[in-house]
Design a protein around this motif. Sequence first.
Motif, PDB file in Angstrom:
ATOM      1  N   PHE A  93       0.844  -1.151   0.019  1.00 24.48           N
ATOM      2  CA  PHE A  93       0.065   0.219  -0.148  1.00 24.48           C
ATOM      3  C   PHE A  93       0.926   1.206  -0.016  1.00 24.48           C
ATOM      4  CE2 PHE A  93       0.759  -1.468   4.404  1.00 24.48           C
ATOM      5  CZ  PHE A  93       1.075  -0.122   5.099  1.00 24.48           C
ATOM      6  N   LEU A  94       0.251   2.274  -0.274  1.00 20.84           N
ATOM      7  CA  LEU A  94       0.991   3.661  -0.443  1.00 20.84           C
ATOM      8  C   LEU A  94       0.248   4.615   0.440  1.00 20.84           C
ATOM      9  CD1 LEU A  94       2.058   3.933  -3.982  1.00 20.84           C
ATOM     10  CD2 LEU A  94       3.477   3.031  -2.165  1.00 20.84           C
ATOM     11  N   VAL A  95       1.083   5.531   1.286  1.00 20.91           N
ATOM     12  CA  VAL A  95       0.473   6.862   1.902  1.00 20.91           C
ATOM     13  C   VAL A  95       1.279   7.797   1.743  1.00 20.91           C
ATOM     14  CG1 VAL A  95      -0.227   7.411   4.245  1.00 20.91           C
ATOM     15  CG2 VAL A  95      -0.550   4.958   3.620  1.00 20.91           C
ATOM     16  N   THR A  96       0.566   8.724   1.094  1.00 17.80           N
ATOM     17  CA  THR A  96       1.103  10.139   0.787  1.00 17.80           C
ATOM     18  C   THR A  96       0.841  11.060   1.752  1.00 17.80           C
ATOM     19  OG1 THR A  96      -0.310  10.785  -0.578  1.00 17.80           O
ATOM     20  CG2 THR A  96       1.537   9.671  -1.602  1.00 17.80           C
ATOM     21  N   TRP A  97       1.732  11.858   2.581  1.00 14.65           N
ATOM     22  CA  TRP A  97       1.338  12.649   3.681  1.00 14.65           C
ATOM     23  C   TRP A  97       1.636  14.219   3.155  1.00 14.65           C
ATOM     24  CZ3 TRP A  97      -0.520  11.068   8.466  1.00 14.65           C
ATOM     25  CH2 TRP A  97      -0.514  12.233   9.473  1.00 14.65           C
ATOM     26  N   ILE A  98       0.535  14.782   2.567  1.00 15.26           N
ATOM     27  CA  ILE A  98       0.329  16.091   1.992  1.00 15.26           C
ATOM     28  C   ILE A  98       1.476  15.981   0.997  1.00 15.26           C
ATOM     29  CG2 ILE A  98       0.446  18.385   2.354  1.00 15.26           C
ATOM     30  CD1 ILE A  98       0.378  17.989   5.233  1.00 15.26           C
ATOM     31  N   GLY A  99       1.338  14.977   0.109  1.00 19.60           N
ATOM     32  CA  GLY A  99       2.245  14.659  -1.088  1.00 19.60           C
ATOM     33  C   GLY A  99       1.699  14.933  -2.416  1.00 19.60           C
ATOM     34  N   PRO A 100       2.098  15.443  -3.477  1.00 18.34           N
ATOM     35  CA  PRO A 100       1.870  15.801  -4.400  1.00 18.34           C
ATOM     36  C   PRO A 100       1.610  14.471  -5.287  1.00 18.34           C
ATOM     37  CG  PRO A 100       4.015  16.066  -4.630  1.00 18.34           C
ATOM     38  CD  PRO A 100       3.744  15.734  -3.342  1.00 18.34           C
ATOM     39  N   THR A 101       0.570  14.773  -6.298  1.00 19.61           N
ATOM     40  CA  THR A 101       0.120  13.822  -7.356  1.00 19.61           C
ATOM     41  C   THR A 101       0.353  14.503  -8.791  1.00 19.61           C
ATOM     42  OG1 THR A 101      -2.172  14.556  -7.446  1.00 19.61           O
ATOM     43  CG2 THR A 101      -1.584  12.533  -6.027  1.00 19.61           C
ATOM     44  N   THR A 102       1.031  15.473  -8.994  1.00 21.50           N
ATOM     45  CA  THR A 102       1.375  15.989 -10.269  1.00 21.50           C
ATOM     46  C   THR A 102       3.029  15.813 -10.403  1.00 21.50           C
ATOM     47  OG1 THR A 102       1.577  18.178  -9.280  1.00 21.50           O
ATOM     48  CG2 THR A 102      -0.721  17.751  -9.926  1.00 21.50           C
ATOM     49  N   SER A 103       3.265  16.153 -11.517  1.00 20.00           N
ATOM     50  CA  SER A 103       4.632  16.211 -11.932  1.00 20.00           C
ATOM     51  C   SER A 103       5.403  16.963 -11.048  1.00 20.00           C
ATOM     52  CB  SER A 103       5.201  16.457 -13.429  1.00 20.00           C
ATOM     53  OG  SER A 103       4.701  17.632 -13.697  1.00 20.00           O
ATOM     54  N   ILE A 104       6.834  16.951 -10.753  1.00 21.56           N
ATOM     55  CA  ILE A 104       7.438  17.824 -10.061  1.00 21.56           C
ATOM     56  C   ILE A 104       7.470  19.212 -10.653  1.00 21.56           C
ATOM     57  CG2 ILE A 104       9.731  18.426  -9.278  1.00 21.56           C
ATOM     58  CD1 ILE A 104      10.197  15.442  -8.867  1.00 21.56           C
ATOM     59  N   ILE A 105       7.672  19.359 -12.102  1.00 18.34           N
ATOM     60  CA  ILE A 105       7.670  20.833 -12.460  1.00 18.34           C
ATOM     61  C   ILE A 105       6.179  21.318 -12.367  1.00 18.34           C
ATOM     62  CG2 ILE A 105       7.343  19.537 -14.828  1.00 18.34           C
ATOM     63  CD1 ILE A 105       9.288  23.149 -13.748  1.00 18.34           C
ATOM     64  N   GLN A 106       5.159  20.547 -12.665  1.00 12.85           N
ATOM     65  CA  GLN A 106       4.070  21.016 -12.284  1.00 12.85           C
ATOM     66  C   GLN A 106       3.621  21.711 -11.142  1.00 12.85           C
ATOM     67  OE1 GLN A 106       1.310  17.801 -13.897  1.00 12.85           O
ATOM     68  NE2 GLN A 106      -0.404  19.276 -14.283  1.00 12.85           N
ATOM     69  N   GLN A 107       4.006  21.032 -10.145  1.00 10.80           N
ATOM     70  CA  GLN A 107       3.654  21.255  -8.764  1.00 10.80           C
ATOM     71  C   GLN A 107       4.447  22.583  -8.381  1.00 10.80           C
ATOM     72  OE1 GLN A 107       5.977  21.082  -6.043  1.00 10.80           O
ATOM     73  NE2 GLN A 107       4.612  21.416  -4.539  1.00 10.80           N
ATOM     74  N   GLN A 108       5.957  22.441  -8.755  1.00 12.88           N
ATOM     75  CA  GLN A 108       6.722  23.795  -8.662  1.00 12.88           C
ATOM     76  C   GLN A 108       5.992  25.162  -9.196  1.00 12.88           C
ATOM     77  OE1 GLN A 108       9.822  23.801  -6.862  1.00 12.88           O
ATOM     78  NE2 GLN A 108       8.399  22.495  -5.972  1.00 12.88           N
ATOM     79  N   ILE A 109       5.457  24.959 -10.419  1.00 14.11           N
ATOM     80  CA  ILE A 109       5.069  25.974 -11.308  1.00 14.11           C
ATOM     81  C   ILE A 109       3.589  26.455 -10.752  1.00 14.11           C
ATOM     82  CG2 ILE A 109       3.965  26.853 -13.581  1.00 14.11           C
ATOM     83  CD1 ILE A 109       6.105  25.163 -14.865  1.00 14.11           C
ATOM     84  N   SER A 110       2.874  25.311 -10.314  1.00 16.72           N
ATOM     85  CA  SER A 110       1.604  25.920  -9.524  1.00 16.72           C
ATOM     86  C   SER A 110       1.829  26.789  -8.352  1.00 16.72           C
ATOM     87  CB  SER A 110       0.769  24.675  -9.378  1.00 16.72           C
ATOM     88  OG  SER A 110       0.355  24.152 -10.671  1.00 16.72           O
ATOM     89  N   SER A 111       2.683  25.912  -7.488  1.00 13.23           N
ATOM     90  CA  SER A 111       3.185  26.967  -6.274  1.00 13.23           C
ATOM     91  C   SER A 111       3.704  28.005  -6.408  1.00 13.23           C
ATOM     92  CB  SER A 111       3.917  25.736  -5.317  1.00 13.23           C
ATOM     93  OG  SER A 111       5.227  25.343  -5.864  1.00 13.23           O
TER      94      SER A 111
END
Length: 222
Positions: A105-123
């Motif tokens: 199983f996987l647990v993401t704790w406030i983890g992104p589900t987009t690409s790294i560059i997508q997340q960085q540009i959005s943020s």
Amino acid sequence: VAWIVMVRGRGCATRVNGKARFLAEYGIAVLTFDKRGAGQSKGDCKTFTFDQLTQDAVAALEHLAAHPSTDPARVGMMGESAGAWIIQAVAERQRQRESAVNPAFLVTWIGPTTSIIQQQISSATTYGAAAGLSEEQQGILAEVSRIIVDPSLSDDEAFAKLDPIRRKAEAEGWLDTGFGGDDIPRTRADMPKLWRRRFRYDPTDFLKSLGDLPYLAVFGAK
């Protein structure tokens, strides 16, 4: 009873004993470790790559699954923040290897589900606005991300574009507000150390093929 490999977020993070003890109170045993180059682990935490951290997490998963006290079918992974990309990459990589140990199983704790560059540009917009930066400055943050990950630019070419931006942000007094220590280079020698230069991953295809793999995404302050 379940077992979890815990993978920390961005930076030179060490093991998290407090959260491990908390989960242990609920019957969940945790393997937590110092990231490469942090704490008692060897290596350089300022130059490790996404692939290297993924390899480390695979090694931790296989080590825990092979322990005589565990049930490999109940060994999963938890990724905090940027660690969420790592555990998704682990699951994706292990699926492609014959007879590999796969996380249960996987647990993401406030983890992104987009690409790294997508997340960085959005943020850039979200974080920039919260930090009181202007729309122009928010746009500069996003542009820096695009320059850093542009595969067509050599380190020299990328630095030539980034250095004037750093000087402008410094002169206007928002350099430290807009950028972390490994977000923008201060010298040409810093280029290989940039976090976004070393971290490139897009979990889209993996998430589309999750199938029946249990996946819990936790978002919240507490």
